[in-house]
Design an enzyme around this catalytic site. Structure first.
Site, PDB file in Angstrom:
ATOM      1  CE  LYS A 335      -3.183   2.704   2.869  1.00  0.00           C
ATOM      2  NZ  LYS A 335      -3.972   2.795   4.116  1.00  0.00           N
ATOM      3  CD  GLU A 385      -5.632   8.388  10.827  1.00  0.00           C
ATOM      4  OE1 GLU A 385      -4.808   7.453  10.898  1.00  0.00           O
ATOM      5  OE2 GLU A 385      -5.974   8.922   9.750  1.00  0.00           O
ATOM      6  CD  GLU A 429      -7.113   2.440   2.085  1.00  0.00           C
ATOM      7  OE1 GLU A 429      -6.822   3.602   2.446  1.00  0.00           O
ATOM      8  OE2 GLU A 429      -7.917   2.189   1.177  1.00  0.00           O
ATOM      9  CD  GLU A 564     -10.648   7.679  -0.517  1.00  0.00           C
ATOM     10  OE1 GLU A 564      -9.823   7.668   0.424  1.00  0.00           O
ATOM     11  OE2 GLU A 564     -11.030   6.657  -1.099  1.00  0.00           O
TER      12      GLU A 564
END
Length: 588
Positions: A335, A385, A429, A564
């Site tokens: 990733k 986050e 992910e 996104e």
């Protein structure tokens, strides 16, 4: 070729060798008899931006001392204390009380060669920290940090082993004792900045001025995403890391507020008591006695230009290159998180505090922050986050990955949620992020719990896959190890970390700066850091640089990932609400 934000970096990079045939998204119009053409104005602003050098903001606040310059970070300071005074009715009375306290201190200085003293005055009235900060007429440096809503679905700690669940690691309980809502500060009693990467010695230098007996003396700041990358001019004032203990701060509590002043001095750092007390006195004299309620509405202003780095063509090529590496046999890459910088230049300067106040409207369960050194733009954000939250030995973190927009109805929102939960690409992910954080916590914690293993976290505009992780540190000194190991996480960099970081450095032709880096605060017995995503750099003459990134894994599609990015910057674009003015508007 599109020009990188703040200037491009090394010439041998993948994207730097590509030719962009899409052109710029900036608008232009024909000239009019009344003045320069829109095209020439845009050209001027564009080239001024390319050669942007940090604009000198007017500020009378002293920088005080750099706690990372010289001295022994392991040597304790001579004195640390908090002095509380009786509560008052208004911020103006609180300023008067602090002025008197500083005058008394000046008349009777402590007999120590180093120390830190916090003077605090409770205020019966609840004052919003963002309103107070906006009323301070751009006193710099300044900072703002607002924790997430306590009713949110994070902020956990690990219960003792005596109430352990079946795996012997304890279980999670939500913290309920937090009453501090937001903090706004101006000036710096002591700041910590350097161009080298943030090190254990730098962490010790900060912790030297903090203690458990003075829990509200905190150092607020941020760390670069990648300290090894080249620094663009717009990020120079931040260094590789930048933290301040504010000279004057407004603490917004759940039902009241508090005004505080902090003085720090250290003869070994050439910042004597006399210099420190005079600097604090000068800052207090500039603090506004009146706090005006800030309208959480952005004033109308025209967008002169906007452009993305990379452009859509570049982006497609970068994602395809990343997928080739992920699907190939010659790389261990699973990733990588690729990012984009979107610049909006407006006819009038954007006020970063007004923008931040507008972000608060949709900021439930998110951190809001602002960090602005002298002679620099402001780094602001509204991030969902958490990187970690430590209270004594208890530490929590979270995994956040996979993004979908919210539905327009309850039924459509639920269908989008189910699609996200069942998506193999997003599950991959998310699992990479969650398991990486779990392994890193297990390296320094005596037990780690993951609850839930995968759930949905809903925000006002988006929803994510989410999990909470918590454990017990073996010692408080492990905090630096946690910070340095959790950042950068696979959620903002990729996996394996070094392979992803190298691809980002080779691919991205703009400087991330503090975007996607740790942003938060260190305290004596407690620290909390968020991940600096959903963020922007805002400054005079700079406009707004809005940053967003997305994770590329097997199954990713360049166009879907671009969409996104648009979702993730939508909270900032909503604040603009404007279009490029027409020729008709220019002539009237």
């Amino acid at each position: 070729m599109a020009v990188a934000a703040g200037g491009g970096r090394g010439g041998g990079r993948f994207l730097a060798r590509l030719v962009d045939s899409s052109g710029s998204s900036s608008s232009s119009t024909k000239s009019s008899a009344s003045g320069p053409s829109m095209a020439s104005r845009l050209s001027f602003h564009f080239h001024a931006y390319r050669f942007f050098r940090l604009q000198k903001y007017q500020s009378s606040c002293s920088l005080s001392m750099n706690g990372c310059e010289g001295g022994d970070p392991t040597s304790p300071i001579g004195n640390a204390e908090t002095r509380s005074f009786p509560a008052v009715a208004t911020p103006g009375l609180a300023v008067d009380r602090l002025s008197s306290a500083v005058a008394s201190l000046k008349a009777s200085p402590p007999g120590f060669g180093s120390g830190i003293i916090r003077l605090q005055v409770p205020i019966h009235e609840k004052i919003e920290a963002i309103d107070w900060l906006h009323s301070q007429h751009q006193l710099l440096p300044r900072c703002f940090f607002s924790g997430r809503n306590p009713s949110g679905n994070s902020d956990y700690f690990l219960e003792p082993f005596s109430v352990a669940n079946g795996n012997g690691n304890g279980h999670l309980r939500r913290r309920t004792e937090h009453k501090l809502v937001s903090v706004a500060g101006v000036g710096s009693a002591v700041f910590f900045r350097h161009v080298r990467p943030f090190s254990y010695e730098d962490w010790l230098s900060i912790k030297r001025f903090l203690c458990t007996s003075c829990p509200l003396i905190r150092a607020y700041g941020a760390i670069r995403f990648d300290a090894r990358s080249n620094v663009s001019p717009e990020w120079e004032a931040f260094g590789s890391f930048y933290f301040i203990v504010p000279q004057v701060e407004l603490d917004e509590l759940e039902e009241s507020s508090m005004l505080a002043a902090t003085i720090a001095w250290d003869n070994a750092l050439s910042w004597t008591w006399e210099k420190a007390i005079n600097s604090l006195e000068a800052t207090i004299n500039q603090v506004s006695l009146l706090v005006m309620k800030l309208r959480k509405q952005v004033p109308k202003a025209f967008i002169l230009s906007n452009n993305h780095v990379p452009s859509k063509n570049y982006w497609d090529l970068a994602v395809k290159r990343a997928l080739q590496m992920i699907n190939g046999d010659e790389s261990a890459l699973i990733k990588v998180v690729l990012a984009r910088s979107s610049r909006f230049l407006t006819a009038t300067d954007i006020d970063p505090i007004t923008w931040l106040a507008c972000l608060q409207i949709e900021g439930e369960n998110a951190y809001q922050f602002c960090l602005q050194p002298p002679n620099a733009p402001a780094f602001i954000g509204n991030t969902p986050e958490q990187l970690f939250h430590r209270t004594r030995l208890s530490i929590s973190s979270e995994a956040l990955a996979g993004t979908r927009a919210r539905g327009e109805s309850v039924a459509s929102d639920l269908q989008i949620e189910l699609d996200l939960l069942s998506s193999p690409k997003d599950h991959l992910e998310f699992t990479i992020v969650r398991e990486s954080i779990r392994r890193k916590l297990e390296a320094v914690c005596s037990g780690v719990v993951v609850e839930p293993r995968k759930a949905i976290r809903k925000l006002s505009r988006v929803q994510h896959l989410h999990a909470v992780l918590a454990g017990k540190l073996r010692s408080e000194g492990d905090e630096f190890d946690i910070l340095s190991s959790l950042h950068p996480s696979p959620a903002v960099c990729g996996f394996p970390t070094e392979e992803a970081r190298l691809l980002i450095a080779e691919t991205e032709v703009f400087d991330r700066g503090m975007y996607a880096g740790p942003v938060g605060w260190f305290g004596g017995g407690e620290s909390e850091f968020a991940v600096g995503i959903r963020s922007a750099l805002v400054g005079k003459g700079l406009g707004a640089l809005i940053y967003a990134g997305t994770g590329i894994v097997e199954g990713s599609n360049p166009s879907s990932e671009w969409d996104e990015l648009e979702i993730k910057i939508s909270q900032f674009k909503k604040l603009l609400k404007l279009e490029v003015p027409s020729q008709q508007r220019l002539m009237t």
